[in-house]
Each structure stands twice: as structure tokens, then as C-alpha cells.
Design a protein around this motif. Structure first.
Motif, PDB file in Angstrom:
ATOM      1  N   ALA A  35      50.500  38.369  49.115  1.00  0.00           N
ATOM      2  CA  ALA A  35      49.551  37.794  48.160  1.00  0.00           C
ATOM      3  C   ALA A  35      48.733  36.680  48.808  1.00  0.00           C
ATOM      4  O   ALA A  35      47.517  36.593  48.585  1.00  0.00           O
ATOM      5  CB  ALA A  35      50.299  37.255  46.938  1.00  0.00           C
ATOM      6  N   ALA A  48      47.494  42.197  39.964  1.00  0.00           N
ATOM      7  CA  ALA A  48      47.498  40.804  39.529  1.00  0.00           C
ATOM      8  C   ALA A  48      46.159  40.493  38.868  1.00  0.00           C
ATOM      9  O   ALA A  48      45.117  41.000  39.286  1.00  0.00           O
ATOM     10  CB  ALA A  48      47.720  39.871  40.710  1.00  0.00           C
ATOM     11  N   GLU A  52      45.759  34.692  38.212  1.00  0.00           N
ATOM     12  CA  GLU A  52      47.184  34.577  38.513  1.00  0.00           C
ATOM     13  C   GLU A  52      47.386  33.973  39.904  1.00  0.00           C
ATOM     14  O   GLU A  52      46.687  34.319  40.850  1.00  0.00           O
ATOM     15  CB  GLU A  52      47.810  35.973  38.453  1.00  0.00           C
ATOM     16  N   ALA A  57      52.094  36.345  41.104  1.00  0.00           N
ATOM     17  CA  ALA A  57      51.891  37.738  41.504  1.00  0.00           C
ATOM     18  C   ALA A  57      53.095  38.245  42.289  1.00  0.00           C
ATOM     19  O   ALA A  57      53.555  39.376  42.086  1.00  0.00           O
ATOM     20  CB  ALA A  57      50.622  37.860  42.335  1.00  0.00           C
ATOM     21  N   LYS A  60      56.121  38.723  39.887  1.00  0.00           N
ATOM     22  CA  LYS A  60      55.954  39.912  39.054  1.00  0.00           C
ATOM     23  C   LYS A  60      56.195  41.181  39.871  1.00  0.00           C
ATOM     24  O   LYS A  60      56.856  42.109  39.410  1.00  0.00           O
ATOM     25  CB  LYS A  60      54.550  39.922  38.450  1.00  0.00           C
TER      26      LYS A  60
END
Length: 73
Positions: A35, A48, A52, A57, A60
Motif C-alpha cells: 500500500a 481501498a 483510506e 487498507a 482490511k
């Protein structure tokens, strides 16, 4: 006899909990690095929302993937 089998069951669940946490930690770190790299290269982070954070991210994604490792077929 039932006392020793009860301890075995408790040890198995404790071992599975530790495995889950370790695998979750590794997956989270992997997805977090991914990310961050996506954000640094101005690419959208997969699955995402734009607002966010990288932490959200990665969390999740890790929680979405890890349960499949513990499925019994």
C-alpha cells in the motif's frame, strides 16, 4: 484422563491462535508495504477507497485473506 485431553485441546487452540496472529502479522506487513509503494508511485491501492489510509487498507486486506489459510477442506 479427561484432564490431560482437555489440556491437549487447549494447547491446540493456543497454537492455532499463535499461528493465526503470526500469519496475520506477516500478511499485514506485506500488504502495508504494498500500500505504501502504491501511494508513493501514485497508483490506486487495490480494494481501498481513496480516503483510506495505508494502515486501514493493509488491515482490511490482511483480514480478508488470512481466514482462507485456516479453512479445512
Amino acid at each position: 484422563m479427561s484432564h490431560s485431553t482437555g489440556q491437549k485441546v487447549h494447547q491446540q487452540t493456543l497454537g492455532e491462535q499463535l499461528q493465526f496472529r503470526l500469519l496475520l502479522l506477516l500478511a499485514f506487513c506485506w500488504f502495508f508495504v504494498g500500500a505504501v509503494l502504491c501511494r508513493l508511485t501514485f497508483q490506486p491501492v487495490a480494494h481501498a477507497s481513496p480516503n483510506e489510509s495505508c494502515f486501514q487498507a493493509a488491515k482490511k486486506a490482511a483480514y480478508g485473506v488470512i481466514p482462507y489459510a485456516f479453512m479445512r477442506v
